[in-house]
Design a protein around this motif. Sequence first.
Motif, PDB file in Angstrom:
ATOM      1  N   ALA A   1      -1.573   2.584 -11.601  1.00 57.18           N
ATOM      2  CA  ALA A   1      -0.395   3.094 -12.330  1.00 57.18           C
ATOM      3  C   ALA A   1       0.365   1.964 -13.021  1.00 57.18           C
ATOM      4  O   ALA A   1       0.711   2.070 -14.207  1.00 57.18           O
ATOM      5  CB  ALA A   1       0.524   3.854 -11.372  1.00 57.18           C
TER       6      ALA A   1
ATOM      7  N   TYR B   1      -6.521   4.337   4.674  1.00 56.55           N
ATOM      8  CA  TYR B   1      -7.075   4.846   3.411  1.00 56.55           C
ATOM      9  C   TYR B   1      -8.571   5.167   3.541  1.00 56.55           C
ATOM     10  O   TYR B   1      -9.077   6.020   2.849  1.00 56.55           O
ATOM     11  CB  TYR B   1      -6.921   3.817   2.292  1.00 56.55           C
TER      12      TYR B   1
ATOM     13  N   SER C   1       2.918  -2.424  -4.635  1.00 58.36           N
ATOM     14  CA  SER C   1       3.271  -1.763  -3.385  1.00 58.36           C
ATOM     15  C   SER C   1       2.112  -1.965  -2.420  1.00 58.36           C
ATOM     16  O   SER C   1       1.044  -1.368  -2.590  1.00 58.36           O
ATOM     17  CB  SER C   1       3.510  -0.275  -3.649  1.00 58.36           C
TER      18      SER C   1
ATOM     19  N   GLY D   1      -4.422  -0.027  -6.427  1.00 57.92           N
ATOM     20  CA  GLY D   1      -4.650   1.397  -6.143  1.00 57.92           C
ATOM     21  C   GLY D   1      -5.246   2.080  -7.355  1.00 57.92           C
ATOM     22  O   GLY D   1      -6.276   1.649  -7.900  1.00 57.92           O
TER      23      GLY D   1
ATOM     24  N   ASP E   1      -0.545  -6.511 -10.613  1.00 64.39           N
ATOM     25  CA  ASP E   1      -0.394  -5.650  -9.432  1.00 64.39           C
ATOM     26  C   ASP E   1      -1.552  -5.970  -8.503  1.00 64.39           C
ATOM     27  O   ASP E   1      -2.680  -5.510  -8.708  1.00 64.39           O
ATOM     28  CB  ASP E   1      -0.378  -4.163  -9.792  1.00 64.39           C
TER      29      ASP E   1
ATOM     30  N   LEU F   1     -10.651  -1.246  -2.538  1.00 64.24           N
ATOM     31  CA  LEU F   1     -11.364   0.008  -2.236  1.00 64.24           C
ATOM     32  C   LEU F   1     -12.005   0.614  -3.478  1.00 64.24           C
ATOM     33  O   LEU F   1     -11.355   0.700  -4.529  1.00 64.24           O
ATOM     34  CB  LEU F   1     -10.414   1.047  -1.644  1.00 64.24           C
TER      35      LEU F   1
ATOM     36  N   SER G   1     -11.467  -4.843   5.570  1.00 61.57           N
ATOM     37  CA  SER G   1     -11.050  -5.644   4.406  1.00 61.57           C
ATOM     38  C   SER G   1      -9.617  -5.323   3.972  1.00 61.57           C
ATOM     39  O   SER G   1      -9.000  -6.061   3.215  1.00 61.57           O
ATOM     40  CB  SER G   1     -11.995  -5.397   3.229  1.00 61.57           C
TER      41      SER G   1
ATOM     42  N   PHE H   1      -2.113  -5.011  -5.503  1.00 60.87           N
ATOM     43  CA  PHE H   1      -2.572  -3.857  -4.700  1.00 60.87           C
ATOM     44  C   PHE H   1      -2.638  -2.687  -5.682  1.00 60.87           C
ATOM     45  O   PHE H   1      -1.837  -1.754  -5.634  1.00 60.87           O
ATOM     46  CB  PHE H   1      -1.563  -3.536  -3.589  1.00 60.87           C
TER      47      PHE H   1
HETATM   48  C1  LIG Z   1       0.314   1.687  -1.570  1.00 62.65           C
HETATM   49  S1  LIG Z   1      -1.274   1.569  -2.318  1.00 62.65           S
HETATM   50  C2  LIG Z   1      -0.861   1.076  -3.936  1.00 62.65           C
HETATM   51  C3  LIG Z   1      -0.935   2.213  -4.905  1.00 62.65           C
HETATM   52  C4  LIG Z   1      -0.676   1.792  -6.330  1.00 62.65           C
HETATM   53  N1  LIG Z   1       0.664   1.279  -6.505  1.00 62.65           N
HETATM   54  C5  LIG Z   1      -0.933   2.949  -7.289  1.00 62.65           C
HETATM   55  O1  LIG Z   1      -0.109   3.189  -8.163  1.00 62.65           O
HETATM   56  O2  LIG Z   1      -1.945   3.635  -7.142  1.00 62.65           O
HETATM   57  C6  LIG Z   1      -1.931   0.106  -1.635  1.00 62.65           C
HETATM   58  C7  LIG Z   1      -3.298  -0.247  -2.165  1.00 62.65           C
HETATM   59  O3  LIG Z   1      -3.629  -1.549  -1.653  1.00 62.65           O
HETATM   60  C8  LIG Z   1      -5.027  -1.579  -1.472  1.00 62.65           C
HETATM   61  N2  LIG Z   1      -5.344  -2.675  -0.543  1.00 62.65           N
HETATM   62  C9  LIG Z   1      -5.211  -2.730   0.794  1.00 62.65           C
HETATM   63  N3  LIG Z   1      -5.620  -3.894   1.281  1.00 62.65           N
HETATM   64  C10 LIG Z   1      -6.018  -4.634   0.218  1.00 62.65           C
HETATM   65  C11 LIG Z   1      -6.559  -5.925   0.082  1.00 62.65           C
HETATM   66  N4  LIG Z   1      -6.783  -6.700   1.145  1.00 62.65           N
HETATM   67  N5  LIG Z   1      -6.847  -6.366  -1.156  1.00 62.65           N
HETATM   68  C12 LIG Z   1      -6.633  -5.569  -2.251  1.00 62.65           C
HETATM   69  N6  LIG Z   1      -6.147  -4.333  -2.174  1.00 62.65           N
HETATM   70  C13 LIG Z   1      -5.839  -3.852  -0.957  1.00 62.65           C
HETATM   71  C14 LIG Z   1      -5.345  -0.210  -0.905  1.00 62.65           C
HETATM   72  O4  LIG Z   1      -6.714   0.090  -1.031  1.00 62.65           O
HETATM   73  C15 LIG Z   1      -4.421   0.678  -1.728  1.00 62.65           C
HETATM   74  O5  LIG Z   1      -5.083   1.160  -2.854  1.00 62.65           O
END
Ligand SMILES: C[S@@+](CC[C@H](N)C(=O)[O-])C[C@H]1O[C@@H](n2cnc3c(N)ncnc32)[C@H](O)[C@@H]1O
Length: 414
Positions: free
Chosen positions: A77, A283, A274, A74, A70, A95, A307, A72
């Motif tokens: 999960a 965020y 996601s 977050g 995964d 983050l 970022s 992204f």
């Molecule tokens: C929709 S959330 C995903 C949530 C995750 N599916 C969960 O169950 O918690 C998208 C996530 O992508 C992260 N994100 C955004 N830009 C990113 C990047 N350039 N590299 C890595 N993560 C990134 C955000 O910080 C956020 O936590």
Amino acid sequence: MNGKYRLELEEKYKGKISVNPNLNRQLVSFQANKGLPFFRWFKYKEGFSAPLVNYLIDQTPAHRREILLDPFSGSGAALFCAREKGLKSVGIEVLPVGLFIIKTRLDAEKVNIDDLIKISKKIKNIDWLEFEQAGNYGFTHLNITRGAFPGDTEKFLNGFRNYCYREVTDPIIKELLLFALFSILETISFTRKDEQYLRWDDRANKNGGNAKFNKGEIYSFKEALSEKLDEIIFDISIVKREDKERKELTLYDDSILYRLPVLAENSIDLVITSPPYCNRYDYTRTYALELAFLGVNNEALKEFRQSQLTSTVENREKFEQLKDFYLKKNRADDFDRIFQSFTSQNALAEILTILESYKIDNKLNNSTIVRMVKNYFFEMCLVIFEMFRVIKKDGIVYMVNDNVRYEVRRSRSI
Ligand SMILES: C[S@@+](CC[C@H](N)C(=O)[O-])C[C@H]1O[C@@H](n2cnc3c(N)ncnc32)[C@H](O)[C@@H]1O
């Protein structure tokens, strides 16, 4: 508005698109996590529902249930569901909020539960005001979080932090105690996470007499902390009883844009992910309290904002930086292919032309939306190219995304 290329695209993939009635709101919504051990610790509103991830893993052929990615992550999960089901998992997150949640949950597996119970009983009787001045570990506010806590709450909070850093020697217990506090910041504050930003209750006197907002009950520090600790202890106790062997979880504290290109090719069986949606949700604003708690200052906050995968109007273009990165990795050809693929998307070009015309007609709620959409899709093009590279030949990618409307709808006056 003529949608020639979008219709063409739809026609091309018509045979591959189907509606799955199992993916209903109940299964997909974050609410499905309500009351679930671990998932209830911290309300990461953008998080996957665990039942959805479990459903997707169960749908995956057995020979592709070995290594999940995964990118992204977050709150992790997908990673943790995979781990419970005996898969190895790899996550990327940029983050500190998500990174802290994942790390704490992993460390929680190793905690000495009896010691945690002992200390949590002890601290229920401590007067936190006594520790308020006992160290320099207090909460350092960001400009956008100042005034977030009512009455003595901030003093209690600082007392508790001083106590944890000064008096608690076991690093995992310290981490879990701090995590409990981290998880109740919203509950004990005047703020509420509201999609695009942090919303302030009128009682904080921050709204300058504008929109009225009352978030309902603001919990007392003692009550909220005690409940959270009980919840954490209860959930850990269950896991400890199970005591099963879990596969490796690897987490990269990095941007997907720079980490995915260096992951080994053909190494992943399954992606469940996601990305941020292209909807202007920021965020770094919604999670400002938690970021401040984790020591992020105003400068670092701006860097974290940049970022992120472009999804707000404040994101600057990363094109040159990325090109440079690919060049240094001797992958200029791949970068060209990504760029070519991006520029050859007629349906996207069609949408950008429409948005440009809306911009001229003043029909967008922000003139930078066109740049945001363009950069979002360029970065996602790179992400998809790299996912294709790292995934095994008949690997599977599940990606959750949403659509957005940018045109301002003006109400007609009679
Ligand atoms: C929709 S959330 C995903 C949530 C995750 N599916 C969960 O169950 O918690 C998208 C996530 O992508 C992260 N994100 C955004 N830009 C990113 C990047 N350039 N590299 C890595 N993560 C990134 C955000 O910080 C956020 O936590």
